[in-house]
Design an enzyme around this catalytic site. Structure first.
Site, PDB file in Angstrom:
ATOM      1  N   ASP A  55       0.874  -1.270  -0.128  1.00 22.47           N
ATOM      2  CA  ASP A  55      -0.097  -0.009  -0.007  1.00 22.47           C
ATOM      3  C   ASP A  55       0.676   1.195   0.007  1.00 22.47           C
ATOM      4  OD1 ASP A  55      -2.321  -1.742   0.185  1.00 22.47           O
ATOM      5  OD2 ASP A  55      -1.901  -1.841   2.401  1.00 22.47           O
ATOM      6  N   HIS A  96      -4.632  -2.158  -5.876  1.00 21.06           N
ATOM      7  CA  HIS A  96      -3.738  -0.971  -6.223  1.00 21.06           C
ATOM      8  C   HIS A  96      -5.177  -0.012  -6.398  1.00 21.06           C
ATOM      9  CE1 HIS A  96       0.001  -3.003  -6.536  1.00 21.06           C
ATOM     10  NE2 HIS A  96      -0.841  -4.188  -6.950  1.00 21.06           N
TER      11      HIS A  96
END
Ligand code: GDP
Length: 425
Positions: free
Chosen positions: A12, A40
């Protein structure tokens, strides 16, 4: 030229945004490990997307998106993800899937759930996407490779063998419904139909592309600290998250990877269980979580609140080293503008000794953060496009981190959008 985009932290970090951005100048973007377990987030002129399996370069007309042999290929998920993009107005992407990729089976997802259930409090905090059972089967040599779908006779025998072992566990360990070879075969034949239009000898395709001087991006999922070998084992993922694995998971020579752009987050966040030395709690964490990322730090796959922490120089320097970072993209810096001062973890205290080296897990579990504090810049930095125009304290923070990382920070991301990036010479 082959360039890898990988994460230095727990995932992340914003690799999706950097990949989407760099894909503009690229011909081919390859996913080489992991599966649909992490997401994503990408924001561009088509809208906001959470991609899980497709590489983050699918939004351009000129790019080819590749699922390499190292990926856990969930075929219905792939087809759905492509369909979702098209339904949101994105031009149908050109997608190729390696004939050597292995297939994530419906029972992998079930086994992931059953095992987490069985472990209860000891569970890994898996996203339950089937990743650990998938890679276990791959290396136990009872996985299904895409190429095998096209040999129906062999497939018929193999489903019987696989069901035998799976059913022993289902019956005696998990006490769950059994799987039937006939149903499994039918599923695989359906998968064959779905995947056939995408199948390609990817390694040969990339070999030719490299010879033709094409520009190739390898997009990593998760980050260094989740790598099976070099991460916080066993609270890791089940495939290598390192740029080095890009050579294997895409099928190219290691020396072709000339650039390893390592994405580092300006603060820390993590999902799942495991040591997290600079973790913060309570209101302090809530505030960073709400302000973090784009609309808060909540998992793109599960919606779970992410664990939050201050920037950890020990973990991030290690994360860059183990990736072989040639340059760093520092992301989500804009989020930190509200702080009067910024604590940075510069050492770990373990059994009364201070170290700057990232240790193995049993020592890591005992580590306490050693902080230094930098002054905040107390303003919004979104919209700034030149490094010199950043507030002085913000530049000082970046330069402090750069020194700690021992790697040049060439890009600073100051917003989730494609163009919100400051290049540094
Ligand atoms: P990935 O898995 O590494 O691609 O990262 P994620 O997409 O899960 O998480 C990154 C989050 O931060 C996403 O919501 C992005 O839109 C957002 N993001 C990326 N770069 C920036 C940035 O520089 N500033 C802000 N505010 N958000 C960013």
């Amino acid at each position: 030229m082959v360039r890898a985009i990988v994460g230095a932290n727990w995932g992340d970090e914003g690799k999706g945004k950097i990949t989407d951005m760099l894909a503009k100048e690229s011909d081919i973007i390859v996913r080489y490990q992991g599966g649909s377990n992490a997401g994503h987030t990408i924001i561009n002129n088509y809208g906001k997307f959470a991609l899980h399996l497709l590489p983050s370069g699918v939004f351009y007309n000129h790019t080819t998106s590749i699922i390499g042999n190292g990926v856990a290929l969930n075929i219905p998920f792939l087809v759905k993800e492509v369909g979702d993009l098209v339904s949101k107005g994105v031009p149908r992407p050109q997608v190729l899937v390696s004939d050597r990729a292995q297939i994530l089976m419906p029972y992998h997802i079930l086994f992931d759930q059953y095992e987490e259930e069985r472990l209860g409090k000891q569970s890994f905090g898996s996203t339950k996407s089937g990743i650990a059972p998938f890679y276990s089967d791959k290396y136990a040599k009872i996985g299904f490779q895409v190429s095998e779908l096209f040999d129906e006779e062999a497939l018929k025998e193999k489903v019987v063998r696989v069901c035998e072992t799976k059913n022993i566990l289902l019956e005696h360990l998990y006490h769950k419904p059994l799987i039937s070879p006939d149903e499994l075969l039918a599923t695989l034949l359906e998968y064959r139909e779905m995947v056939e239009p995408f199948v390609c000898d990817v390694s040969k395709y990339l070999h030719d592309a490299i010879k033709e001087g094409k520009s190739i991006l390898l997009e990593g999922q998760l980050g260094s600290l989740k790598d099976t070998d070099h991460g916080i084992y066993p609270m890791v993922t089940s495939s290598s998250t390192l740029a080095a694995y890009g050579a294997i998971g895409a099928g190219i020579p290691p020396y072709e990877i000339k650039n390893i752009t390592t994405v580092v987050k300006a603060y820390s966040s993590a999902v799942g269980a495991g040591a997290f030395v600079s973790e913060i709690f309570g209101e302090e964490a809530d505030e960073l979580r709400i302000r973090g990322g784009d609309g808060g730090e909540f998992g793109a796959t599960t919606g779970r609140p992410r664990r939050m922490g201050w920037f950890d120089a020990v973990a991030s320097r290690y994360g860059c080293r183990i990736q072989g970072a040639t340059e760093v993209a520092l992301t989500v810096l804009d989020v930190l503008g509200y702080l009067d001062e910024l604590p940075v973890c510069i050492g770990y205290e373990i059994d009364g000794e201070i170290t700057k080296d990232f240790p193995t897990t049993s020592k890591l579990n005992k580590a306490k953060p050693v902080y230094t504090t930098l002054p905040g810049w107390k303003c919004e930095i979104r919209g700034i496009t030149k490094y010199e125009e950043l507030p002085e304290n913000c530049r000082k923070y970046i330069e402090f981190i750069e020194k700690e990382l021992e790697t040049p920070i060439t890009m600073v991301s100051n917003g989730p959008g494609r163009d919100e990036i400051i290049y540094r010479k």
